[in-house]
Design a protein around this motif. Structure first.
Motif, PDB file in Angstrom:
ATOM      1  N   SER A  23      -6.761 -10.300  -9.771  1.00 17.69           N
ATOM      2  CA  SER A  23      -6.311  -8.999 -10.271  1.00 17.69           C
ATOM      3  C   SER A  23      -5.049  -9.120 -11.132  1.00 17.69           C
ATOM      4  O   SER A  23      -4.516  -8.112 -11.607  1.00 17.69           O
ATOM      5  N   LEU A  71      -0.136  -5.945  -5.235  1.00 16.09           N
ATOM      6  CA  LEU A  71      -1.491  -5.391  -5.156  1.00 16.09           C
ATOM      7  C   LEU A  71      -2.530  -6.515  -5.189  1.00 16.09           C
ATOM      8  O   LEU A  71      -2.315  -7.552  -5.809  1.00 16.09           O
ATOM      9  N   GLY A  72      -3.631  -6.274  -4.492  1.00 14.39           N
ATOM     10  CA  GLY A  72      -4.714  -7.257  -4.532  1.00 14.39           C
ATOM     11  C   GLY A  72      -4.697  -8.254  -3.392  1.00 14.39           C
ATOM     12  O   GLY A  72      -5.497  -9.185  -3.372  1.00 14.39           O
ATOM     13  N   ASP A  83       0.852  -1.193   0.000  1.00 13.40           N
ATOM     14  CA  ASP A  83       0.000   0.000   0.000  1.00 13.40           C
ATOM     15  C   ASP A  83       0.889   1.244   0.000  1.00 13.40           C
ATOM     16  O   ASP A  83       2.121   1.142   0.092  1.00 13.40           O
ATOM     17  N   PRO A 128      -5.880  -9.362   0.081  1.00 17.30           N
ATOM     18  CA  PRO A 128      -7.027  -8.907   0.882  1.00 17.30           C
ATOM     19  C   PRO A 128      -6.532  -8.254   2.177  1.00 17.30           C
ATOM     20  O   PRO A 128      -6.041  -8.925   3.073  1.00 17.30           O
ATOM     21  N   SER A 155      -4.557   1.581  -9.069  1.00 18.12           N
ATOM     22  CA  SER A 155      -3.595   1.444  -7.965  1.00 18.12           C
ATOM     23  C   SER A 155      -2.164   1.476  -8.503  1.00 18.12           C
ATOM     24  O   SER A 155      -1.270   2.069  -7.895  1.00 18.12           O
ATOM     25  N   MET A 194      -3.641  -2.811  -0.792  1.00 14.34           N
ATOM     26  CA  MET A 194      -4.260  -1.957  -1.807  1.00 14.34           C
ATOM     27  C   MET A 194      -4.923  -2.813  -2.897  1.00 14.34           C
ATOM     28  O   MET A 194      -4.419  -3.890  -3.230  1.00 14.34           O
ATOM     29  N   ALA A 195      -6.025  -2.315  -3.445  1.00 17.02           N
ATOM     30  CA  ALA A 195      -6.773  -3.105  -4.432  1.00 17.02           C
ATOM     31  C   ALA A 195      -5.927  -3.392  -5.670  1.00 17.02           C
ATOM     32  O   ALA A 195      -5.102  -2.566  -6.076  1.00 17.02           O
ATOM     33  N   GLY A 196      -6.135  -4.545  -6.266  1.00 15.14           N
ATOM     34  CA  GLY A 196      -5.427  -4.918  -7.490  1.00 15.14           C
ATOM     35  C   GLY A 196      -6.133  -4.327  -8.691  1.00 15.14           C
ATOM     36  O   GLY A 196      -6.893  -5.006  -9.373  1.00 15.14           O
ATOM     37  N   MET A 197      -5.901  -3.051  -8.913  1.00 14.65           N
ATOM     38  CA  MET A 197      -6.570  -2.339 -10.018  1.00 14.65           C
ATOM     39  C   MET A 197      -5.553  -1.522 -10.785  1.00 14.65           C
ATOM     40  O   MET A 197      -4.534  -1.095 -10.214  1.00 14.65           O
TER      41      MET A 197
END
Ligand code: KMH
Ligand code: ZN
Length: 279
Positions: A207, A173-174, A146, A176, A185, A179-182
């Motif tokens: 992700s 990333l991603g 993050d 749980p 991000s 930070m979101a796996g997007m």
């Protein structure tokens, strides 16, 4: 864009054969997977190992055996040992592979929820691991789950080694809890890294491709392997780490980016530049 460094993460610290039947466990199995990944384009191996019962371990001897086998099977690949181990391991356990002086090792710079568990990385411990790496000339890969972990890495370096020549980050990333796996991000994380830092990214689980494609588009580097995704596509388990690597290499070449050799990776990641006297 410069050459793409592909890192293979073939084992992981938590994964089981029940989840991924092709998971390599013994030193020989791991080395065979690494050799296949190297042939497919990987320049770096992010290494976790297992004990004789297939359980995650950070034991020095277990790492030594796996590293010897890897050296025989893929002599030029950069070995990056994990200091994360698996959730719940002590600092003492986690730091053992550093004694083997790998070229590189991971350093997660903050605590994060990890599914239902907690991956603990209190700041004083992170400092101690960093200092040990520097003492042994091991290039850290700052693992950031993050944005706070990027800031912590920055603060750590300012305090302990402001003249450091090169910083390298892996954006994980991603997870749980992280930070979101997007794609967004990846864009944000890449935008806040210290100037001149190199970086790779990996998306955990579903992700994975979104993060991979965004990292490629921004000129970042990429990590893939069973540790990060057990699937090649929805509903289809990957059968080798090599096929995950080959896909990334294929996309890169199709889009005009060459795939880095291990020596090019050493240059890009700043291996050999930490420790010793500063000019
Ligand atoms: N297995 C995770 C708890 C690392 O290798 O440094 C930590 C991890 C990070 O995989
Ligand atoms: Zn790991």
């Amino acid at each position: 864009m410069g050459p793409l460094v592909i890192t293979v993460a073939p084992v992981g610290g938590e994964l089981t054969r029940e989840q991924q039947p092709h998971l390599p466990l013994t030193p020989e199995e791991i080395a065979e997977e690494v050799a296949g990944a190297r042939e497919a384009g990987a320049a770096v191996v992010h290494l976790h190992v297992r004990d004789r019962d297939g359980r995650p371990t950070q034991a020095r001897e277990a790492f030594a055996e796996a590293m010897d086998a890897i050296r025989r099977a893929a002599p030029d690949i950069v070995v990056q040992t994990s200091t994360g181990g698996s959730v719940g391991m002590t600092e003492e356990e986690r730091s053992q592979p550093l004694d083997l002086k790998p070229e590189m090792a991971t350093l997660t710079t903050g605590t994060v929820n990890f599914g239902d568990q907690v991956f603990e990385n209190p700041y004083p411990m992170v400092e101690r691991l960093f200092l040990r790496m520097r003492e042994l000339g091991i290039q850290p890969e700052f693992e950031a789950f993050d944005t706070g972990m990027v800031e912590t890495a920055r603060r750590l370096v300012e305090r302990l080694d402001p003249q450091i020549r090169h910083l390298h980050f892996d954006l994980v990333l991603g997870v749980p809890g992280g930070m979101a796996g997007m794609a967004a991000s990846v864009i944000h994380m890449a935008s806040i890294l210290p100037a001149g830092a190199s970086w790779s990214a990996t998306g955990i689980g579903r992700s994975h491709m979104e993060v991979t494609l965004q990292a490629l588009a921004l000129g970042g580097h990429v990590r893939t392997g069973f540790e990060d995704t057990i699937y090649y596509a929805k509903g289809r388990l990957a059968t080798t780490n090599a096929e995950l690597i080959a896909r990334v290499a294929r996309i890169a070449r199709e889009t005009g980016r060459e795939v880095a050799t291990p020596d090019q990776a050493r240059e890009i990641l700043g291996i050999g530049s930490i420790g010793g006297e500063r000019p």
